[in-house]
Scaffold this motif. Sequence first.
Motif, PDB file in Angstrom:
ATOM      1  N   UNK A  87      -6.327  -4.292  -6.106  1.00  0.00           N
ATOM      2  CA  UNK A  87      -6.135  -4.986  -4.827  1.00  0.00           C
ATOM      3  C   UNK A  87      -5.284  -4.154  -3.878  1.00  0.00           C
ATOM      4  N   UNK A  88      -4.182  -3.607  -4.369  1.00  0.00           N
ATOM      5  CA  UNK A  88      -3.305  -2.820  -3.516  1.00  0.00           C
ATOM      6  C   UNK A  88      -4.025  -1.580  -2.983  1.00  0.00           C
ATOM      7  N   UNK A  89      -4.809  -0.926  -3.828  1.00  0.00           N
ATOM      8  CA  UNK A  89      -5.536   0.264  -3.395  1.00  0.00           C
ATOM      9  C   UNK A  89      -6.601  -0.088  -2.358  1.00  0.00           C
ATOM     10  N   UNK A  90      -7.370  -1.145  -2.620  1.00  0.00           N
ATOM     11  CA  UNK A  90      -8.420  -1.534  -1.685  1.00  0.00           C
ATOM     12  C   UNK A  90      -7.836  -2.054  -0.377  1.00  0.00           C
ATOM     13  N   UNK A  91      -6.657  -2.676  -0.442  1.00  0.00           N
ATOM     14  CA  UNK A  91      -5.984  -3.122   0.777  1.00  0.00           C
ATOM     15  C   UNK A  91      -5.626  -1.924   1.652  1.00  0.00           C
ATOM     16  N   UNK A  92      -5.106  -0.867   1.029  1.00  0.00           N
ATOM     17  CA  UNK A  92      -4.789   0.346   1.774  1.00  0.00           C
ATOM     18  C   UNK A  92      -6.059   0.977   2.334  1.00  0.00           C
ATOM     19  N   UNK A  93      -7.113   0.982   1.543  1.00  0.00           N
ATOM     20  CA  UNK A  93      -8.382   1.536   2.005  1.00  0.00           C
ATOM     21  C   UNK A  93      -8.937   0.749   3.181  1.00  0.00           C
ATOM     22  N   UNK A  94      -8.799  -0.577   3.128  1.00  0.00           N
ATOM     23  CA  UNK A  94      -9.266  -1.426   4.218  1.00  0.00           C
ATOM     24  C   UNK A  94      -8.509  -1.117   5.514  1.00  0.00           C
ATOM     25  N   UNK A  95      -7.208  -0.932   5.400  1.00  0.00           N
ATOM     26  CA  UNK A  95      -6.421  -0.597   6.588  1.00  0.00           C
ATOM     27  C   UNK A  95      -6.803   0.783   7.124  1.00  0.00           C
ATOM     28  N   UNK A  96      -7.077   1.736   6.233  1.00  0.00           N
ATOM     29  CA  UNK A  96      -7.485   3.064   6.680  1.00  0.00           C
ATOM     30  C   UNK A  96      -8.843   3.062   7.365  1.00  0.00           C
ATOM     31  N   UNK A  97      -9.788   2.290   6.810  1.00  0.00           N
ATOM     32  CA  UNK A  97     -11.109   2.207   7.437  1.00  0.00           C
ATOM     33  C   UNK A  97     -11.034   1.540   8.804  1.00  0.00           C
ATOM     34  N   UNK A  98     -10.163   0.540   8.936  1.00  0.00           N
ATOM     35  CA  UNK A  98      -9.996  -0.116  10.231  1.00  0.00           C
ATOM     36  C   UNK A  98      -9.410   0.844  11.261  1.00  0.00           C
ATOM     37  N   UNK A  99      -8.521   1.734  10.816  1.00  0.00           N
ATOM     38  CA  UNK A  99      -7.923   2.700  11.733  1.00  0.00           C
ATOM     39  C   UNK A  99      -8.951   3.717  12.217  1.00  0.00           C
ATOM     40  N   UNK A 100      -9.864   4.111  11.349  1.00  0.00           N
ATOM     41  CA  UNK A 100     -10.850   5.135  11.687  1.00  0.00           C
ATOM     42  C   UNK A 100     -12.016   4.588  12.501  1.00  0.00           C
ATOM     43  N   UNK A 101     -12.262   3.291  12.439  1.00  0.00           N
ATOM     44  CA  UNK A 101     -13.416   2.730  13.143  1.00  0.00           C
ATOM     45  C   UNK A 101     -13.157   2.665  14.638  1.00  0.00           C
ATOM     46  N   UNK A 102     -14.226   2.639  15.421  1.00  0.00           N
ATOM     47  CA  UNK A 102     -14.101   2.641  16.868  1.00  0.00           C
ATOM     48  C   UNK A 102     -13.592   1.306  17.413  1.00  0.00           C
ATOM     49  N   UNK A 103     -14.014   0.221  16.786  1.00  0.00           N
ATOM     50  CA  UNK A 103     -13.622  -1.095  17.278  1.00  0.00           C
ATOM     51  C   UNK A 103     -12.377  -1.653  16.592  1.00  0.00           C
ATOM     52  N   UNK A 104     -11.761  -0.847  15.703  1.00  0.00           N
ATOM     53  CA  UNK A 104     -10.551  -1.288  15.022  1.00  0.00           C
ATOM     54  C   UNK A 104     -10.786  -2.265  13.898  1.00  0.00           C
ATOM     55  N   UNK A 105     -12.036  -2.405  13.454  1.00  0.00           N
ATOM     56  CA  UNK A 105     -12.377  -3.322  12.362  1.00  0.00           C
ATOM     57  C   UNK A 105     -12.983  -2.539  11.214  1.00  0.00           C
TER      58      UNK A 105
END
Length: 261
Positions: A87-105
């Motif tokens: 969970x902790x790893x995927x939570x960090x991954x989710x935040x990283x993917x949101x940062x890289x996306x154009x719409x912030x999601x």
Amino acid sequence: MGAAVFFGCAAIAFGPAAALVLLTVAAEPLRVIVLVAGAFFWLLSLLAASLLWFVSVQLSGREDAALLLLGAAAAVLLQELCRFACFKLLKKADEGLATLSEDGRSPISLRQMAYVSGLSFGIISGVFSIINILADSAGPGTVGIHGDSPYYFITSAFLTMALVLLHTFWGVIFFDACERRRAASVGLVVGSHLLTSGLTFLNPWYEASLGPIFILTLCTGLWAFGTAGGSFRNVLKCLFCKQDPEGRVMLYSALQVPPEE
């Protein structure tokens, strides 16, 4: 006969999981990555449990039922600990993917990650729990010829199917509880996992183990369904193939044309 038992038990044990993977995971690359990551974390828990068991046997010099019961409880706790690490790893991954996306999601939600990781935990756990049983079911031999239960293979397949589904439901509930910081829900997940593991020690009294485990699976599935945002109204809409009308445009205007006389 051996081939029929082998393929029948394999289909019972992994049929629902295979359908879920093909319909909801295989077409999405990110979900496939989460599926592999979840399996890796479960394998880490298996490695830790194996090392703990080896050390315990060497230090105590015995392998009795009490030690086996404690080993099973330790294995369950290690699985849930690795689920939390996942969970902790995927939570960090989710935040990283949101940062890289154009719409912030993020292109994959945390709930989807919870479902896929729980499914991967269930699949890999089921594989390790039934692989040797399936190998023996291919023959040669006759089940129950020495007075044992003739339902050993089929009940093992149903237990594995329930375990796969339970891990999927536990994943959804556990991730949501960690996200919302609900310690009681986390405790219930761990407690139900311990209860399921303990019920298997009642075998070969299958009526006392298989029935309660399937009741627990049904209750946990309903809990996970509600946690994921499901409702009875949505179920009815799905059963009757009803859809909300889309594209409704209502125009309101203060200006009204006077009626013609």
